[in-house]
Write a protein that holds these residues in place. Structure first.
Motif, short mmCIF file in Angstrom:
data_model
loop_
_atom_site.label_atom_id
_atom_site.label_comp_id
_atom_site.label_asym_id
_atom_site.label_seq_id
_atom_site.Cartn_x
_atom_site.Cartn_y
_atom_site.Cartn_z
N UNK A 284 62.19 43.82 39.07
CA UNK A 284 61.93 42.50 38.49
C UNK A 284 63.23 41.73 38.34
N UNK A 285 64.33 42.47 38.12
CA UNK A 285 65.65 41.86 37.99
C UNK A 285 66.69 42.92 38.40
N UNK A 325 57.75 48.15 35.35
CA UNK A 325 57.70 49.62 35.48
C UNK A 325 56.99 50.00 36.78
N UNK A 326 56.99 49.08 37.74
CA UNK A 326 56.29 49.33 39.00
C UNK A 326 56.84 50.55 39.73
N UNK A 399 53.34 45.69 42.30
CA UNK A 399 54.21 44.72 41.60
C UNK A 399 53.54 44.25 40.32
N UNK A 400 54.30 44.29 39.22
CA UNK A 400 53.72 43.97 37.91
C UNK A 400 54.47 42.84 37.20
#
Length: 402
Positions: A284-285, A325-326, A399-400
């Motif tokens: 995510x980052x 947390x993917x 992907x979350x």
């Protein structure tokens, strides 16, 4: 020799005892036990200055038992335990008087020393009351734990500390304690009654008029209870990580400050940041992992106190970063499938084909090495199966984040 104020103030009855209402309040377990005069062996678990020793003394007094104090810190061994047991047997045989053996810092005794108590707890020769600042489930042998009641004692509230401080001040009728000084002692005792009493005693020895400055001198700083090998250590790092996970930079800094003040190893904290960057932020980052790794290297080179600045910057960045947390969930599910499912053969086209025999068996046959390149050059969608047959179509990485 002057008796310390903390000893002079030690409560002699439940009515004088301050705190732990969940244990000694009306109808609560320890009060009921004392009133019925049916006391069993027990372990008191809690931070310093919460009344463990005092409560053990009160119990012995109420049931009219001999009180024997035994401490691991003082170096007592198995031979001394045997002497105490022999005396306890004698007192019971001659006078029908039971013995309460109070074992301070019971977690510091090794297994052999703890084993020495066991037969005499079982046959009722002694009533054992252990005191520990560590989780008895980890630090006290299982047979003793199973034969004892575990009672948790909590840090005292500011109101309870205030009650103790007021009692302590009465010992100095010729001294004047300013309101700000008293408040400072209460707030900086950190729920530790002994710390509060000692601060009053030291303040009184410094001046007849106790101002805020005198109180600050006496207290020095907040007495942070933080054993690097104990529960408070793990509780603090747990709260630190959960605060980052909850995207709360303020709580993150609070728990980081606790660890810094306690002299925690900066590399230990930095390692947790690296793990968090991958486990809780992931793709995510992705810069989070880069920053955390750099922070760990910087802490290793710099050390305290400046490492605190690096940790604060990194921790607040991670707390405010996007979370995912993917990849964490994906690898956990994939490893679970390895344990639970059959391992079907790897598709032939994915296998290594280092020689003619392997190639003749179809290893590597039909494999397109750079599907993305072929797609870009031809405009044709390449569909190539990578999963074993029984996992065809299985999705691990979902992907979350947006």
């Amino acid at each position: 020799m002057d008796i310390p104020l903390a000893e002079q103030l030690r409560p002699q009855s439940l009515d004088e005892f301050v705190g732990q209402e969940h244990l000694v309040g009306k109808g609560k377990p320890i009060r009921r036990m004392i009133e019925n005069k049916k006391v069993i062996s027990m372990v008191f678990w809690g931070p310093p200055g919460t009344g463990k020793t005092t409560l053990a003394r009160i119990i012995a007094k109420y049931i009219e038992a001999n009180f024997v104090s035994f401490s691991a810190v003082a170096g007592g061994g198995v031979a001394e335990v045997r002497k105490i047991i022999a005396e306890a047997k004698k007192n019971y045989g001659l006078f029908q008087k039971t013995t309460v053996l109070f074992v301070d810092e019971i977690h510091r005794f090794n297994k052999a020393q703890q084993d020495a108590f066991l037969p005499y707890v079982e046959d009722g020769t002694i009533t054992l009351i252990g005191a520990t600042t560590e989780n008895p489930g980890f630090e006290v042998i299982a047979p003793l734990v199973s034969r004892s009641q575990i009672y948790v004692l909590y840090s005292l509230t500011e109101k309870e500390i205030e009650t103790i401080v007021k009692k302590a001040i009465k010992f100095y009728p010729k001294h004047k304690f300013e309101k700000e000084a008293v408040e400072h002692i209460i707030k900086n005792s950190n729920g530790d009654g002994r710390t509060a009493i000692n601060a009053v005693e030291l303040s009184a020895s410094l001046s007849k008029k106790i101002s805020l400055k005198i109180a600050e001198e006496a207290v020095q700083r907040k007495a942070i209870f933080y054993d690097k090998k104990g529960d408070w250590h793990y509780d603090t790092i747990s709260a630190f990580i959960k605060s980052m996970r909850g995207s709360n930079p303020d709580a993150t800094l609070h728990y980081l400050a606790r660890m810094i003040k306690a002299g925690e190893d900066p590399i230990f904290i930095a390692r947790r940041l690296v793990i968090f960057a991958s486990e809780d932020i992931g793709n995510a980052q992705p810069t989070a992992l880069v920053l955390a790794t750099t922070a760990m290297q910087a802490c290793h080179m710099i050390g305290w106190p400046e490492a605190g600045l690096i940790l604060a910057q990194t921790a607040t960045y991670l707390a405010t970063a996007k979370k995912s947390i993917a990849s964490t969930n994906g690898i956990m599910v994939a490893m679970g499938d390895i344990d639970e499912l059959n391992l079907d053969p790897i598709p032939l086209h994915l296998r290594n084909a280092p020689n003619k025999l392997m190639r003749s068996l179809g290893f590597g046959q039909g494999h397109i090495r750079y599907p993305w390149k072929v797609e870009r050059e031809t405009g044709r969608k390449i569909i190539q199966e990578y999963m074993p047959k029984n996992l065809k179509g299985k999705k691990y990485y979902i992907q979350d984040w947006k």
